[in-house]
Write a protein that holds these residues in place. Structure first.
Motif, PDB file in Angstrom:
ATOM      1  N   ASP A  14       0.857  -1.182   0.000  1.00  8.63           N
ATOM      2  CA  ASP A  14       0.000   0.000   0.000  1.00  8.63           C
ATOM      3  C   ASP A  14       0.892   1.230   0.000  1.00  8.63           C
ATOM      4  OD1 ASP A  14      -2.461  -1.393  -0.097  1.00  8.63           O
ATOM      5  OD2 ASP A  14      -2.388  -1.714   2.068  1.00  8.63           O
ATOM      6  N   SER A  15       0.854   2.025   1.054  1.00  4.01           N
ATOM      7  CA  SER A  15       1.675   3.239   1.086  1.00  4.01           C
ATOM      8  C   SER A  15       2.907   3.071   1.983  1.00  4.01           C
ATOM      9  CB  SER A  15       0.836   4.426   1.564  1.00  4.01           C
ATOM     10  OG  SER A  15       0.382   4.187   2.875  1.00  4.01           O
ATOM     11  N   THR A  16       3.296   1.830   2.269  1.00  2.00           N
ATOM     12  CA  THR A  16       4.456   1.568   3.127  1.00  2.00           C
ATOM     13  C   THR A  16       5.586   0.944   2.322  1.00  2.00           C
ATOM     14  OG1 THR A  16       3.017   1.235   5.047  1.00  2.00           O
ATOM     15  CG2 THR A  16       5.243   0.338   5.198  1.00  2.00           C
ATOM     16  N   LEU A  17       6.778   1.458   2.515  1.00  4.06           N
ATOM     17  CA  LEU A  17       7.980   0.900   1.911  1.00  4.06           C
ATOM     18  C   LEU A  17       8.442  -0.253   2.791  1.00  4.06           C
ATOM     19  CD1 LEU A  17      10.098   1.361  -0.346  1.00  4.06           C
ATOM     20  CD2 LEU A  17      11.345   2.772   1.296  1.00  4.06           C
ATOM     21  N   VAL A  18       8.757  -1.395   2.174  1.00  5.94           N
ATOM     22  CA  VAL A  18       9.109  -2.586   2.934  1.00  5.94           C
ATOM     23  C   VAL A  18      10.469  -3.101   2.469  1.00  5.94           C
ATOM     24  CG1 VAL A  18       8.402  -4.899   3.647  1.00  5.94           C
ATOM     25  CG2 VAL A  18       6.659  -3.172   3.106  1.00  5.94           C
ATOM     26  N   PHE A  19      11.414  -3.159   3.404  1.00  5.31           N
ATOM     27  CA  PHE A  19      12.724  -3.754   3.150  1.00  5.31           C
ATOM     28  C   PHE A  19      12.652  -5.191   3.643  1.00  5.31           C
ATOM     29  CE2 PHE A  19      13.517   0.799   3.848  1.00  5.31           C
ATOM     30  CZ  PHE A  19      14.099   1.126   2.624  1.00  5.31           C
ATOM     31  N   VAL A  20      12.873  -6.145   2.738  1.00  2.68           N
ATOM     32  CA  VAL A  20      12.658  -7.551   3.047  1.00  2.68           C
ATOM     33  C   VAL A  20      13.976  -8.312   3.050  1.00  2.68           C
ATOM     34  CG1 VAL A  20      11.466  -9.677   2.383  1.00  2.68           C
ATOM     35  CG2 VAL A  20      10.375  -7.453   1.951  1.00  2.68           C
ATOM     36  N   GLU A  21      14.222  -9.006   4.137  1.00  2.00           N
ATOM     37  CA  GLU A  21      15.359  -9.940   4.236  1.00  2.00           C
ATOM     38  C   GLU A  21      14.786 -11.342   4.083  1.00  2.00           C
ATOM     39  OE1 GLU A  21      19.248 -11.515   4.930  1.00  2.00           O
ATOM     40  OE2 GLU A  21      18.460  -9.622   4.136  1.00  2.00           O
ATOM     41  N   VAL A  22      15.327 -12.099   3.140  1.00  2.00           N
ATOM     42  CA  VAL A  22      14.889 -13.467   2.904  1.00  2.00           C
ATOM     43  C   VAL A  22      15.918 -14.407   3.512  1.00  2.00           C
ATOM     44  CG1 VAL A  22      14.315 -15.207   1.168  1.00  2.00           C
ATOM     45  CG2 VAL A  22      13.741 -12.796   0.757  1.00  2.00           C
ATOM     46  N   ARG A  23      15.449 -15.322   4.342  1.00  2.00           N
ATOM     47  CA  ARG A  23      16.336 -16.288   4.988  1.00  2.00           C
ATOM     48  C   ARG A  23      15.826 -17.689   4.719  1.00  2.00           C
ATOM     49  NH1 ARG A  23      20.930 -13.803   6.016  1.00  2.00           N
ATOM     50  NH2 ARG A  23      21.321 -14.428   8.129  1.00  2.00           N
TER      51      ARG A  23
END
Length: 120
Positions: free
Chosen positions: A43-52
């Protein structure tokens, strides 16, 4: 973890998050300070994703492997991303972890929203 397993895990996480409505902005964003597996918008949120990804849960499993040192590196890379993408800097942001346990494709990814906070 092998490079191929990491690539497969990132692809699985990306598919999983896109099915839940997130939009990909960048993949494997890196700077000298660190790397962010996926940068997405929810939506209107920036998401930094770490994949493990982990084959088994020994040593705490995939989610537990994102310790304080890794969190600091992610925060530094995120700050760099925000400095180089001014439009994104106006959005609220969070750090998520997508943990993939077991052999590839065997288990549903675990999506941990706001897995940690790097305020300050």
């Amino acid at each position: 973890m092998s490079r191929a397993r990491g690539t497969d895990a990132e692809a699985a996480a990306l598919r999983y998050l896109e099915r839940r409505g997130l939009r990909l902005l960048a993949r494997n964003y890196h700077c000298r300070l660190g790397e962010i597996d996926l940068v997405m918008q929810d939506d209107s949120t920036l998401v930094f994703v770490e994949v493990r990804a982990r084959a088994d849960a020994r040593h705490g499993g995939a989610a537990a492997s994102v310790g304080p040192h890794k969190q600091r590196r992610l925060a530094l890379a995120a700050r760099h991303y925000l400095m180089t993408h001014p439009r994104a800097a106006a959005l609220p942001a969070r750090f998520d972890v997508v943990a993939i346990s077991g052999p590839a494709g065997e288990n549903e990814p675990e999506w941990i929203r706001a897995a940690f906070d790097c305020a300050g």
